[in-house]
Design an enzyme around this catalytic site. Sequence first.
Site, PDB file in Angstrom:
ATOM      1  N   CYS A 113       0.946  -1.103   0.022  1.00  0.00           N
ATOM      2  CA  CYS A 113       0.308   0.253  -0.063  1.00  0.00           C
ATOM      3  C   CYS A 113       0.663   1.122  -0.062  1.00  0.00           C
ATOM      4  O   CYS A 113       2.302   1.007   0.593  1.00  0.00           O
ATOM      5  CB  CYS A 113      -1.226  -0.264   1.256  1.00  0.00           C
ATOM      6  N   ARG A 156       1.961   0.984  -5.761  1.00  0.00           N
ATOM      7  CA  ARG A 156       1.513   0.054  -4.756  1.00  0.00           C
ATOM      8  C   ARG A 156       0.226  -0.646  -4.510  1.00  0.00           C
ATOM      9  O   ARG A 156      -0.004  -1.274  -3.363  1.00  0.00           O
ATOM     10  CB  ARG A 156       2.265   0.709  -3.603  1.00  0.00           C
ATOM     11  N   TRP A 181      -4.006  -2.161  -1.471  1.00  0.00           N
ATOM     12  CA  TRP A 181      -3.976  -3.247  -2.262  1.00  0.00           C
ATOM     13  C   TRP A 181      -3.949  -4.099  -0.881  1.00  0.00           C
ATOM     14  O   TRP A 181      -3.618  -4.535  -0.074  1.00  0.00           O
ATOM     15  CB  TRP A 181      -2.776  -3.594  -2.636  1.00  0.00           C
ATOM     16  N   ASN A 203       0.414   0.004   6.041  1.00  0.00           N
ATOM     17  CA  ASN A 203       1.483  -0.627   4.513  1.00  0.00           C
ATOM     18  C   ASN A 203       2.511  -2.011   5.661  1.00  0.00           C
ATOM     19  O   ASN A 203       3.428  -1.211   6.592  1.00  0.00           O
ATOM     20  CB  ASN A 203       2.316   0.469   4.035  1.00  0.00           C
ATOM     21  N   GLU A 256       0.202 -10.719 -17.655  1.00  0.00           N
ATOM     22  CA  GLU A 256      -0.494  -9.350 -16.149  1.00  0.00           C
ATOM     23  C   GLU A 256      -1.245  -8.299 -16.902  1.00  0.00           C
ATOM     24  O   GLU A 256      -1.883  -7.473 -16.125  1.00  0.00           O
ATOM     25  CB  GLU A 256       0.487  -8.981 -16.232  1.00  0.00           C
ATOM     26  N   HIS A 261       5.852 -33.488 -25.529  1.00  0.00           N
ATOM     27  CA  HIS A 261       5.860 -34.191 -23.918  1.00  0.00           C
ATOM     28  C   HIS A 261       4.412 -34.197 -23.626  1.00  0.00           C
ATOM     29  O   HIS A 261       4.016 -33.469 -22.432  1.00  0.00           O
ATOM     30  CB  HIS A 261       6.602 -34.311 -22.891  1.00  0.00           C
TER      31      HIS A 261
END
Length: 640
Positions: free
Chosen positions: A2, A27, A74, A100, A502, A518
Site C-alpha cells: 500500500c 503500490r 492493495w 502498509n 499480467e 511431451h
Amino acid sequence: MCGIVGYVGRSEAAPILLDGLRRLQYRGYDSAGIAILNSGHVETRKCAGRIAALSKLMTAKPASGTSGISHTRWATHGKPTDQNAHPHFDASGKLALVHNGVIENYQTLKDQLSHDGDRKYRSQTDTEVLAHLIGKLYDEAVAGVADPDQKKSALVSAVRNALQQVIGTYGIALVHSDIANFLIGARRGSPLVLGVGKEENFLASDVSAIVAYTRDAIYLNDFDVVAVERDKFEISSLAGESGDHQVSKVEFTAEDIKKGDYPHYMLKEIFEQPDSVRDAMRGRLSAEECTAKLGGLNMTPAQLRQVGRIVLTGCGTALHAAMVGEYIIEQLAHLPVEVEYASEFRHRNTPMTSDTLVFAITQSGETADTLGALRESRRKGYRTLGICNNVASTIARESDGGVYMHAGPEIGVAATKSFTSQVTILTLIGLLLGRMRHLSTSEGSDIIEALQALPGQIEQVLELSDEIKTIAEKYAQVSGMLFFGRQCNFPIALEGALKLKEITYLFAEGHPSAELKHGIIALVRPDLPSVFIAPDDAVFSKNLNNIEQVKARKGPIIALTSGAGAKQLNAIADDIITVPNAPDFVMPVLTAIPLQLLAYHLAVALGRDVDKPRNLAKSAPTVTTFARSEGFKSLPHLVV
Ligand code: F6R
C-alpha cells in the site's frame, strides 16, 4: 503493498496528500482515503476505487487543514470496500491511522483488547485493531493530562508500546485530534521515508510521493519511530533510544517520474532500456583488463576465485532474469548455478556447500519472499549479495554487498527495464568470474565488445514497435498465447508469457520448445498462437522443427528471430519479428523487449489498464533514491 503519505506544514494538506497518493498508485489502487486534522477534530474521506474517486469525493466535500495522512490500498485483510479503506480509527474516533504491511497477530491483539469490554470495529482490517490498541494505551496514559507536550510524548509511547506487541510488518502514519500539527510514523519491514522541508515535513512510502516538495530525505530503519512537526522531527527506536540518521539528497526530480509524452509508464520504461542497460554497465567494464569491475560485491579476487557454486534467487520477473543468468554464468564462468524461487528457498532446507555464493535479485529490494530468502541464507552463514534497483531498500541494506542496477524509477507495475538490467548485471558477473577462471583476454574483450554494442541494438529493436503493434492488433481476439524458446531464451518464453498474463489477462504459458511433444502440443489450436523465440543460433534448426510441428496442427506462429533466421521462417511463420544478430549471452535482452512490446500493444488493443493491471500492485515498492554509487555499502544488519 500500500502507499502512505503524511504532511505537516503551513500549506493545505489535502492537495499534497492526494498528489502523493497519485504517485504511489503503483503500490495499490483498490481503495484510498485521507484524514485531515482541523481545529481539534479529524476530517476523513475514504472510498473503494482509485485515487480519482477519492479526489472526486474531496471536491464534493472538501477537508481543510495543514496536517494529515493518506493511503492507497492493495487489499490484504478484508475486501476493497469503503469501510476497509484506510484511515482507520481507534475507539474514541480521535486517532486516525494508515498502514502498509500485515499485522500477523491481529486476532490475538483483538482478543486481548476485548478483555476490557466490547469494542466496535467498523472494518475487517488488521489495521483497525492496531489503531484501537494505540488509542487505548494513549487514553490510559493521558487521563487527566492537559499539557500538550505531555500528550505528544504519551502518544509516542503508546505507539512504541503497541508496536512492541505486533508481529508482522508495518509502515504507519497517524494523527490524533488532541494534538495539532503532529504526525507519528514508524516502520518495520515496510518502507517509510521522512521528507525534510522548510517549515514542513512529510512521510511517505517512497520519495516519489514527495519529491515535488523536497529532495532532502531520511530513510527510516526498521523499528524507527518518528514524531514529526512543522519545523522539527525526532527519530527514536522502538525501545526509545535516539540514533543517527543521515539526510540524503534525492537524485531524481519530479520530472523524472512523469510519463512525459508516453501514454503509459510501461511504454516509457520499455523505451528507456538503451539507457538503463548502458547505466547498468557504466564504469563496470575494463577494456584494459578485459573483465568487469564490481567493487560493490565487497569481495577480494581471492574470495571470488574460491566461489564454487552460485545460487540465484528472486520472484516473478527477477526469477526469470535469474534463469537467464544461470545459462550465462555457467557458459562464461563454468560454475554450477542454481535458481531458486525465493518463496520456496526461504522455507526449504536446501543443502549447500560452504563455497556457495547467493544472489538475491530484486528491483524493489523490498519483496518479502526475496528478503526472507536473503535472511535465511545469511543466517546459515552464506555470503549473500543483492542485485537491486532501489538503493535504500531493505535488501540493499541487509546484503553483504551487491550490484545496483541504476535503472531509475520503474513505476509501471509490469517489470520491464529492471529485467534487462538484471540480465546485463548477471552477464557482468559471468564475465568477472569467467575471467578469473578460464576466459582468455581475447574472449573477455569479445564479450565486452558485445556488451557495448547492446544499447545500440536495443534502439534497433525499439524501432520495431509499430510493426509489433500491427501484429498485436491482428491477434487481439485470441484466447491466449503459448511461448517457446530454448537455452537462454527459454526463460524469455516464461517472461513473455508473464508479461502477457499480467497486463492482458489472457491465458499464457512459457515452455522449453522441446517440451511441446511431451504434452503441450495438445493445446495447439487456431485461436492459440505460439510465439517461438528462435534466434539464428546453434539451436535454430531444432526450434524450426518444433515450429513445423505446431504449424502442421494449424497453430498460428509468431516467430521472433534474428539475422538470417527470418529467411528460413518466411514460408512457415504467420508473422516474423527480426532482431539484430548477437552472441547467445546478450540475445535474451534483445528477445525480451519485443515480447514486452507485444504484451503492451495487445493490452492497449484490449483496452486494459496497462500501468495498473487487475489485482496486481508493484510487488514491493520502489523508487527511493537512485544516487549513483560504486556498490552496496556495508551497513549494520537489522535483527528481526
Ligand atoms: C512482473 C513483476 C513481478 C516482480 C516480482 C519481484 O512484471 O513485476 O513479477 O518481478 O514481484 O519484484 P522485485 O523485483 O521488486 O523483487
